[in-house]
Design a protein around this motif. Structure first.
Motif, short mmCIF file in Angstrom:
data_model
loop_
_atom_site.label_atom_id
_atom_site.label_comp_id
_atom_site.label_asym_id
_atom_site.label_seq_id
_atom_site.Cartn_x
_atom_site.Cartn_y
_atom_site.Cartn_z
N ILE A 79 0.74 -1.23 -0.09
CA ILE A 79 0.06 0.01 0.03
C ILE A 79 0.81 1.29 -0.07
O ILE A 79 2.45 1.16 0.66
N LYS A 80 0.22 2.71 0.05
CA LYS A 80 1.45 3.70 -0.94
C LYS A 80 0.71 4.35 0.24
O LYS A 80 -0.28 4.70 0.80
N ALA A 81 1.39 5.54 0.65
CA ALA A 81 1.23 6.52 1.90
C ALA A 81 0.53 7.17 1.38
O ALA A 81 0.91 7.84 0.16
N GLY A 82 -0.67 8.21 1.52
CA GLY A 82 -0.92 9.89 1.34
C GLY A 82 -2.20 9.70 1.57
O GLY A 82 -3.14 8.28 2.41
N GLU A 83 -3.63 10.43 0.46
CA GLU A 83 -4.55 10.68 1.11
C GLU A 83 -5.17 10.24 -0.16
O GLU A 83 -5.13 10.07 -1.57
N PHE A 84 -6.73 8.81 0.20
CA PHE A 84 -7.09 8.47 -1.42
C PHE A 84 -8.17 8.39 -1.13
O PHE A 84 -9.34 8.48 -0.13
N MET A 85 -9.30 8.91 -2.25
CA MET A 85 -11.03 9.36 -2.15
C MET A 85 -10.92 8.10 -2.73
O MET A 85 -10.77 7.61 -3.71
N LEU A 86 -12.13 7.82 -1.78
CA LEU A 86 -12.66 6.33 -2.17
C LEU A 86 -14.55 6.74 -1.66
O LEU A 86 -15.17 7.11 -1.67
#
Length: 323
Positions: A79-86
């Motif tokens: 998994i990547k670090a950061g902010e994601f839109m689900l």
């Protein structure tokens, strides 16, 4: 007896098939999210910690169920670090795919050309998705631009990017500077560029304004730039009133009505184009300018011409009811 055994086996098979279907549906079927939701993966997070965060935010039903299915269906990509839109109703499968390879949400803070450092600090402190405190940075040390950041990022890290951008831009433009300049060091270039930035809102005028002030510096004339009167009073913020006569006559390290040469420091953060204008000013003999009523200026070589232009400006203001 044999027939009954077959029925039992068939029943077991049906139960196992149903269980497998339910298990698979728990991975590919719609999830509990009612609406689109942003989700943050902190740097260094494990899949287990992320699964529990997803459960806590009611993005998935069960962290342990998610982890079990991820081991079977999810592959080995980290998994990547950061902010994601689900998206709403995102399945566990969709969520893991987004966290493994989706686009990180990029947010931006914009510093307009000519914004003084005290207001940059206020803008950073007002951004609720950043963390930590920052002091008012040194004037002229930041490059006005739009800067991407991630939710939860430190304000100090964003501020550092602004300073690095200015250092790089100044080094690049200094290396391309023209001959016989009024400024002798990169710091002097920033100081004069900050005056040019404040004195004109028209990009097309920058090189002419830079040429005018360069001429005045070379000839030992007073620069007489109004923004240098205001800076010691407000630290670059709008004054909100007319300049008082006592302020015009004030003696300090910035007021170019009572001192020759450049101020002791920048009066704002100049943009790239203002710095470039100072390092390649227009080849001109102009020494004076006055507003023309359109946001630009009328330029002149002599005081006589300038005074005539000032009278025209005053007449225009009187016609507008401003005087």
């Amino acid at each position: 007896m044999f027939r009954r055994g077959r029925q039992v086996l068939l029943a077991i098979a049906l139960v196992l098939f149903a269980a497998a279907a339910v298990f698979t549906y728990g991975w590919y079927g719609p999830g509990p999210l009612q609406k689109e939701h942003s989700f943050l993966v902190p740097s260094g997070s494990s899949l287990r910690s992320v699964a529990h965060d997803l459960e806590r935010e009611k993005t998935i039903g069960s962290a342990e169920g998610f982890l079990l299915r991820a081991r079977i269906f999810g592959g080995n990509d980290p998994i990547k670090a950061g902010e994601f839109m689900l998206p709403a109703a995102a399945s566990s499968s969709q969520i893991l795919a987004i966290l493994q390879g989706g686009d990180v949400i990029r947010r931006f803070v914009t510093i307009p050309e000519g914004m003084p450092s005290v207001m940059v600090q206020e803008r950073l402190m007002a951004e609720p998705l950043l963390t930590g405190d920052v002091p008012v940075p040194e004037e002229g040390s930041l490059l006005p631009e739009s800067y991407a950041f991630e939710r939860g990022e430190a304000r100090a890290a964003v501020l550092k990017r602004m300073q690095v951008a200015m250092d790089r831009t100044l080094a690049e433009l200094w290396a391309k500077r023209g001959p016989d300049l009024a400024v002798k060091t990169p710091q002097e270039a920033i100081i004069l560029a900050s005056i040019v930035e404040k004195e004109t809102g028209k990009p097309s005028e920058r090189r002419m304004v830079a040429g005018l002030y360069s001429n005045r510096v070379k000839q030992g004339m007073l620069l007489q730039a109004d923004p240098t009167i205001i800076y010691p009073i407000t630290k670059g913020k709008p004054l909100g009133r007319r300049i008082r006569q006592s302020e015009i006559q004030a003696v300090n390290g910035y007021n170019t009505y009572t001192m020759t040469g450049l101020p002791k420091g920048p009066i704002t953060n100049p943009g790239r184009q203002s710095i470039a204008a100072v390092l390649n000013p227009a080849k001109t003999s102009v020494l004076y300018m006055v507003a023309d009523g359109t946001g630009g200026h009328v330029f002149s070589d002599t005081l006589e011409q300038h005074n005539a232009n000032v009278e025209k400006w005053f007449a225009l203001r009187r016609a507008r009811g401003e005087m």
